[in-house]
Design an enzyme around this catalytic site. Structure first.
Site, PDB file in Angstrom:
ATOM      1  N   GLU A   1      -7.361  45.797  10.729  1.00 38.16           N
ATOM      2  CA  GLU A   1      -7.550  44.286  10.822  1.00 38.16           C
ATOM      3  C   GLU A   1      -8.908  44.029  10.573  1.00 38.16           C
ATOM      4  OE1 GLU A   1      -5.737  41.702  10.587  1.00 38.16           O
ATOM      5  OE2 GLU A   1      -3.783  42.467  11.302  1.00 38.16           O
TER       6      GLU A   1
ATOM      7  N   HIS B   1      -2.003  44.345   2.934  1.00 40.07           N
ATOM      8  CA  HIS B   1      -0.871  43.861   3.400  1.00 40.07           C
ATOM      9  C   HIS B   1       0.013  42.989   2.469  1.00 40.07           C
ATOM     10  CE1 HIS B   1       0.951  41.932   7.320  1.00 40.07           C
ATOM     11  NE2 HIS B   1       1.934  42.622   6.961  1.00 40.07           N
TER      12      HIS B   1
END
Length: 244
Positions: free
Chosen positions: A92, A134
């Site tokens: 992330e 993603h």
């Protein structure tokens, strides 16, 4: 020099299923601050966490051990694998994302992301075509890390692939089109790793896949329609993936 990585354990993981770790997924947090992102990923009620977090100043934190199944990818598909969490490592990257105006990624964090990815790739046999965003695995749900993420720069450092400009025009495929050209395009997407419907009709799912592909490999034209340049870049990637 070894990377400096802070330990910031999250409870949001479980056991892997024995599959090899062969996918690397990059995300943006989609939250306004790094503090908010870390709080969420360490909250057991949120049930979400990546293995690593990279803040805007380049600081790296490890939330989940690599040998565990972090809950970062959710529902999606890559190379036919539906449980992407079971065989991936997730990073992330702090960035407000589309909900906060899609700010630029800053230099310290990109330098840190590159260094972290290189270390991960040393430990795990992850093919270049399995370094994804993603949005690549969940195109109908996700847009991250977004069209501002410097995929070309990562590829120059040996992280993932980049097709470059192919310089072709014409031959637009879009909603409602059908036939052999559409079927070939869908097959090429599937061969690279995307999970399209593949029935020869350009419908909403194919448009979502096209936008995901463009966010990663053709960020100046995120339209959802597959022009000749989109399709040529996909063909170039298929060639590169054979030798990477």
């Amino acid at each position: 020099m070894p990377l400096t990585i802070a330990d910031a354990p999250s409870p949001n993981f479980d056991e892997r299923n024995g599959a090899p770790i062969d996918i690397l997924v990059l995300h943006y947090t989609g939250m306004e601050t790094g503090e908010a992102s870390m709080t969420r990923m360490r909250d057991p009620e949120a049930k979400v966490a990546a293995h690593y977090f990279v803040d805007e100043d380049g600081a790296i934190s490890q939330l989940v051990p690599e040998e565990k199944r972090a809950w970062h990818a959710g529902a999606g598909c890559w190379k036919g694998e539906r449980d992407v969490n079971a065989r991936s490592i997730g990073i992330e990257i702090q960035n407000g994302g589309h909900d906060f105006g899609l700010p630029d990624f800053v230099e310290p964090q990109i330098v840190a992301v590159i260094a972290l990815c290189k270390e991960i790739l040393k430990r795990h046999p992850i093919p270049a075509s399995h370094v994804i965003g993603h949005s690549d695995l969940a195109p109908a749900r996700k847009q991250d890390p977004g069209e501002k993420f410097p995929w070309a720069r990562l590829a120059e450092e040996g992280i993932g692939l980049w097709p470059g400009e192919q310089g072709v025009t014409g031959g637009l495929l879009g909603l409602g089109d059908e036939g052999e050209m559409v079927a070939e395009y869908q097959m090429d997407l599937a061969t690279y790793g995307y999970c399209p419907p593949g029935h020869g009709e350009f419908e909403g799912e194919t448009a979502d896949l096209t936008r995901a592909f463009q966010r990663h490999f053709y960020p100046e034209a995120v339209t959802g329609a597959a022009d000749a340049e989109t399709r040529a870049r996909l063909k170039a990637l298929l060639t590169l993936s054979l030798t990477a």
